[in-house]
Design a protein around this motif. Sequence first.
Motif, PDB file in Angstrom:
ATOM      1  N   LEU A   1       0.621  -1.147  -0.192  1.00 38.42           N
ATOM      2  CA  LEU A   1      -0.156   0.009  -0.151  1.00 38.42           C
ATOM      3  C   LEU A   1       0.926   1.188   0.132  1.00 38.42           C
ATOM      4  N   ASP A   2       1.857   1.198   0.864  1.00 41.59           N
ATOM      5  CA  ASP A   2       2.764   2.457   0.728  1.00 41.59           C
ATOM      6  C   ASP A   2       3.510   2.563  -0.482  1.00 41.59           C
ATOM      7  N   SER A   3       3.812   1.642  -1.032  1.00 40.81           N
ATOM      8  CA  SER A   3       4.369   1.756  -2.528  1.00 40.81           C
ATOM      9  C   SER A   3       3.251   2.405  -3.523  1.00 40.81           C
ATOM     10  N   LEU A   4       2.142   1.832  -3.375  1.00 44.19           N
ATOM     11  CA  LEU A   4       1.202   2.367  -4.365  1.00 44.19           C
ATOM     12  C   LEU A   4       1.031   3.782  -4.255  1.00 44.19           C
ATOM     13  N   HIS A   5       0.719   4.208  -2.830  1.00 49.78           N
ATOM     14  CA  HIS A   5       0.743   5.592  -2.515  1.00 49.78           C
ATOM     15  C   HIS A   5       1.608   6.466  -2.998  1.00 49.78           C
ATOM     16  N   ARG A   6       2.890   6.296  -2.923  1.00 50.80           N
ATOM     17  CA  ARG A   6       4.054   6.850  -3.536  1.00 50.80           C
ATOM     18  C   ARG A   6       4.134   6.917  -5.228  1.00 50.80           C
ATOM     19  N   GLU A   7       3.810   5.543  -5.672  1.00 46.00           N
ATOM     20  CA  GLU A   7       3.885   5.497  -7.118  1.00 46.00           C
ATOM     21  C   GLU A   7       2.904   6.447  -7.733  1.00 46.00           C
ATOM     22  N   HIS A   8       1.493   6.552  -7.171  1.00 43.58           N
ATOM     23  CA  HIS A   8       0.727   7.327  -7.617  1.00 43.58           C
ATOM     24  C   HIS A   8       0.320   8.520  -7.194  1.00 43.58           C
ATOM     25  N   GLU A   9       1.233   8.993  -6.278  1.00 44.66           N
ATOM     26  CA  GLU A   9       1.338  10.335  -5.443  1.00 44.66           C
ATOM     27  C   GLU A   9       0.023  10.609  -5.158  1.00 44.66           C
ATOM     28  N   VAL A  10      -0.518   9.464  -4.423  1.00 43.76           N
ATOM     29  CA  VAL A  10      -1.880   9.714  -3.557  1.00 43.76           C
ATOM     30  C   VAL A  10      -1.604   9.919  -1.952  1.00 43.76           C
ATOM     31  N   PRO A  11      -1.508  10.897  -1.490  1.00 45.00           N
ATOM     32  CA  PRO A  11      -1.266  11.236  -0.018  1.00 45.00           C
ATOM     33  C   PRO A  11      -2.139  10.093   0.695  1.00 45.00           C
ATOM     34  N   PRO A  12      -1.518   9.257   1.735  1.00 42.37           N
ATOM     35  CA  PRO A  12      -2.250   8.746   2.666  1.00 42.37           C
ATOM     36  C   PRO A  12      -2.911   9.706   3.665  1.00 42.37           C
ATOM     37  N   PRO A  13      -4.022   9.110   4.317  1.00 45.13           N
ATOM     38  CA  PRO A  13      -4.652  10.060   5.666  1.00 45.13           C
ATOM     39  C   PRO A  13      -3.611  10.249   6.468  1.00 45.13           C
ATOM     40  N   SER A  14      -3.757  11.621   7.262  1.00 41.44           N
ATOM     41  CA  SER A  14      -3.128  11.820   8.499  1.00 41.44           C
ATOM     42  C   SER A  14      -3.519  10.901   9.456  1.00 41.44           C
ATOM     43  N   ILE A  15      -2.604  10.835  10.500  1.00 41.94           N
ATOM     44  CA  ILE A  15      -2.910  10.223  11.856  1.00 41.94           C
ATOM     45  C   ILE A  15      -4.108  10.886  12.443  1.00 41.94           C
ATOM     46  N   SER A  16      -5.105  10.694  13.030  1.00 38.96           N
ATOM     47  CA  SER A  16      -6.159  11.086  13.600  1.00 38.96           C
ATOM     48  C   SER A  16      -5.795  11.758  15.059  1.00 38.96           C
ATOM     49  N   LYS A  17      -6.649  12.596  15.420  1.00 37.35           N
ATOM     50  CA  LYS A  17      -6.503  13.237  16.664  1.00 37.35           C
ATOM     51  C   LYS A  17      -6.681  12.221  17.627  1.00 37.35           C
ATOM     52  N   GLU A  18      -7.625  11.251  17.539  1.00 39.51           N
ATOM     53  CA  GLU A  18      -7.949   9.987  18.440  1.00 39.51           C
ATOM     54  C   GLU A  18      -6.721   9.339  18.408  1.00 39.51           C
ATOM     55  N   GLY A  19      -6.118   8.927  17.177  1.00 40.49           N
ATOM     56  CA  GLY A  19      -4.850   7.872  17.213  1.00 40.49           C
ATOM     57  C   GLY A  19      -3.794   8.591  18.033  1.00 40.49           C
ATOM     58  N   VAL A  20      -3.625  10.004  18.003  1.00 37.24           N
ATOM     59  CA  VAL A  20      -2.539  10.533  18.899  1.00 37.24           C
ATOM     60  C   VAL A  20      -2.908  10.356  20.249  1.00 37.24           C
ATOM     61  N   ARG A  21      -4.126  10.606  20.432  1.00 34.42           N
ATOM     62  CA  ARG A  21      -4.568  10.454  22.027  1.00 34.42           C
ATOM     63  C   ARG A  21      -4.062   8.910  22.555  1.00 34.42           C
ATOM     64  N   ARG A  22      -4.411   7.873  21.731  1.00 32.90           N
ATOM     65  CA  ARG A  22      -4.098   6.620  22.173  1.00 32.90           C
ATOM     66  C   ARG A  22      -2.500   6.398  22.191  1.00 32.90           C
ATOM     67  N   LEU A  23      -1.783   7.126  21.302  1.00 31.29           N
ATOM     68  CA  LEU A  23      -0.414   7.071  21.334  1.00 31.29           C
ATOM     69  C   LEU A  23       0.269   7.718  22.535  1.00 31.29           C
ATOM     70  N   LEU A  24      -0.361   8.848  22.995  1.00 26.34           N
ATOM     71  CA  LEU A  24       0.053   9.287  24.176  1.00 26.34           C
ATOM     72  C   LEU A  24      -0.218   8.841  25.399  1.00 26.34           C
ATOM     73  N   LYS A  25      -1.264   7.881  25.479  1.00 29.39           N
ATOM     74  CA  LYS A  25      -1.508   7.065  26.588  1.00 29.39           C
ATOM     75  C   LYS A  25      -0.721   5.916  26.553  1.00 29.39           C
ATOM     76  N   ARG A  26      -0.257   5.491  25.551  1.00 32.98           N
ATOM     77  CA  ARG A  26       0.829   4.475  25.444  1.00 32.98           C
ATOM     78  C   ARG A  26       2.218   4.722  26.004  1.00 32.98           C
ATOM     79  N   LEU A  27       2.609   5.875  25.266  1.00 34.25           N
ATOM     80  CA  LEU A  27       3.965   6.551  25.540  1.00 34.25           C
ATOM     81  C   LEU A  27       4.119   6.766  27.017  1.00 34.25           C
ATOM     82  N   THR A  28       2.842   7.486  27.713  1.00 30.77           N
ATOM     83  CA  THR A  28       3.095   7.791  28.860  1.00 30.77           C
ATOM     84  C   THR A  28       3.364   6.535  29.982  1.00 30.77           C
ATOM     85  N   LYS A  29       2.583   5.638  29.420  1.00 27.53           N
ATOM     86  CA  LYS A  29       2.853   4.443  30.291  1.00 27.53           C
ATOM     87  C   LYS A  29       4.084   3.698  30.103  1.00 27.53           C
TER      88      LYS A  29
END
Length: 384
Positions: A288-316
Amino acid sequence: MSTPSERRANSGGTTVREAVDDYLRYKIKADGSETTMRSPLYRFARHCRNELGVELVGDLEPTHVRRFSEHLYDKVKLEDDPDERLAASTAQTYFAYVRAFLSWCVREQHLETNPANTNTAEDPLPQDDGKRKTQYWSDRDRKQLEHYATKRVDMALEGTIRTDAQTALRDRAIVVMLGGTGARGAELFADPKDDKRPGLRWSDVDFDRQLIEVYGKSREYEEAPFPESVHNVLDRWYGFLEPPTDEWPVFPTGHYGSKKDRLEETVSEEAVSAALEGRGDAGKTEVLDSLHREHEVPPPSISKEGVRRLLKRLTKEANIDPDGDYDYLTLHGARRALGRDLYANGMSEKAQEALRHQSIETTHEAYSDLQMEDVSKSIDEVRE
């Protein structure tokens, strides 16, 4: 009393948003009130259209305004989203703006009576008890989090953890960006509920002028600070990522389904399926990553909720026990900490500029606890 259809005829089919624009343009004078009221009233207009299916101002009834009050109540009661949560006093203020706007609509003959002037409409509003759930990232916690995020990059490059190097570098950039820019989570990361917030793009980052352009809380584009400490980390991340276009998200999602959906929308389901079926030894995400680059289709950004989960994990994982009302380092806690550091060092106007508050009064209110602490110390000093 006229019917909704008669009111529509009298108002010429004026939409709620059009009425708000007229109210701000002709009624509210340029003393700062227009800027202050614009965002809450636009919120009301969007809620009417998107959540209630009410487009025309002449169709508004007390039950519709009550639904908006319930929406404000829900925002006050949010426990784990400081970026979106409202203070009870703010909810009361927003409702007052809407009531004043609807009174103007009566005078302009868009409405027969003000649907906000009823107990039905106002009952759900939360009462302000003066208490706020808050958190600041302490200097100790911020440095510990950044140190762990850097250590995690080293471990990923060595292959001693399951996290890949790209993800670890992205996560470190997220941590440093939050701690150093004062930007809101909704300004940096995607909000699936808001098409205007797809996440920060590389085209929004100006390394030379040391600023980033964000879609602010005002729902207008604003310039936010981009200090050297953040610049260096983001520059390394840019060199590793090598985005093929400037429209690539600064913080791409790692979610397989989201990347696949984006490709199927822009390339085709058949092309994506064929690439996955013929991938050989390559992993699905790698394809999938190769297809995104080949076709220059930007993937979605990480979501705010995704970052909230990340911060919970990193804090722990970093063994951080934060002060305040939350057991993890929150998105908004980073922003508040930056403002606190500037404010506590006598730079209240710099704090206002960094946080992009509309007025210095907003900044003073946000850090009233620091003002009182300073008063307490002054009392001790004069009475020594």
